[in-house]
Motif scaffolding. Sequence first.
Motif, PDB file in Angstrom:
ATOM      1  N   ARG A  44       0.830  -1.207   0.000  1.00 21.02           N
ATOM      2  CA  ARG A  44       0.000   0.000   0.000  1.00 21.02           C
ATOM      3  C   ARG A  44       0.862   1.254   0.000  1.00 21.02           C
ATOM      4  O   ARG A  44       0.575   2.225  -0.705  1.00 21.02           O
ATOM      5  CB  ARG A  44      -0.942  -0.007   1.204  1.00 21.02           C
ATOM      6  N   ARG A  45       1.924   1.269   0.828  1.00 17.95           N
ATOM      7  CA  ARG A  45       2.821   2.435   0.861  1.00 17.95           C
ATOM      8  C   ARG A  45       3.478   2.653  -0.494  1.00 17.95           C
ATOM      9  O   ARG A  45       3.578   3.777  -0.969  1.00 17.95           O
ATOM     10  CB  ARG A  45       3.884   2.256   1.936  1.00 17.95           C
ATOM     11  N   ARG A  47       2.385   1.674  -3.466  1.00 17.00           N
ATOM     12  CA  ARG A  47       1.383   2.143  -4.430  1.00 17.00           C
ATOM     13  C   ARG A  47       1.071   3.618  -4.223  1.00 17.00           C
ATOM     14  O   ARG A  47       0.933   4.373  -5.186  1.00 17.00           O
ATOM     15  CB  ARG A  47       0.098   1.330  -4.292  1.00 17.00           C
ATOM     16  N   THR A  48       0.955   4.028  -2.964  1.00 18.38           N
ATOM     17  CA  THR A  48       0.677   5.432  -2.680  1.00 18.38           C
ATOM     18  C   THR A  48       1.816   6.314  -3.159  1.00 18.38           C
ATOM     19  O   THR A  48       1.587   7.371  -3.770  1.00 18.38           O
ATOM     20  CB  THR A  48       0.447   5.630  -1.167  1.00 18.38           C
ATOM     21  N   ALA A  51       1.748   6.514  -6.943  1.00 26.67           N
ATOM     22  CA  ALA A  51       0.621   7.343  -7.399  1.00 26.67           C
ATOM     23  C   ALA A  51       0.925   8.823  -7.188  1.00 26.67           C
ATOM     24  O   ALA A  51       0.647   9.654  -8.068  1.00 26.67           O
ATOM     25  CB  ALA A  51      -0.651   6.952  -6.659  1.00 26.67           C
ATOM     26  N   LEU A  52       1.497   9.179  -6.045  1.00 30.19           N
ATOM     27  CA  LEU A  52       1.842  10.579  -5.793  1.00 30.19           C
ATOM     28  C   LEU A  52       2.929  11.064  -6.748  1.00 30.19           C
ATOM     29  O   LEU A  52       2.863  12.185  -7.251  1.00 30.19           O
ATOM     30  CB  LEU A  52       2.290  10.764  -4.341  1.00 30.19           C
TER      31      LEU A  52
END
Length: 107
Positions: A44-45, A47-48, A51-52
Amino acid sequence: MDQEMDRRESPELRAAFEALLDAGPEPPLPSVTDAAVAGGRRIRRRRTAVALAGALVVAVCGVTTAVNVADSRPDSVQQPLAPPTPTPTQEPTEVPSPVATPEPAAR
């Protein structure tokens, strides 16, 4: 067939199992759930962060494009290009005469 296998391998196999059981307590098994939860957090980290980073790249490209387009546009006050108009010709009123400069004396 089961009895044949028991007769052939029974003493050696039994001795090996006895040695394993007498060696001490079994080591605790690691928790599969904890590892999965930690792996999910990492994913999740990641992917975040990706994405950012992608959003930042898109924003920078958008701003750069907007600035370049704005710089290439003619000003709204500027008139469209027209053929040059002839300028009125003025005759020179007086031509300045050259001023003589003294030359240094030869030695």
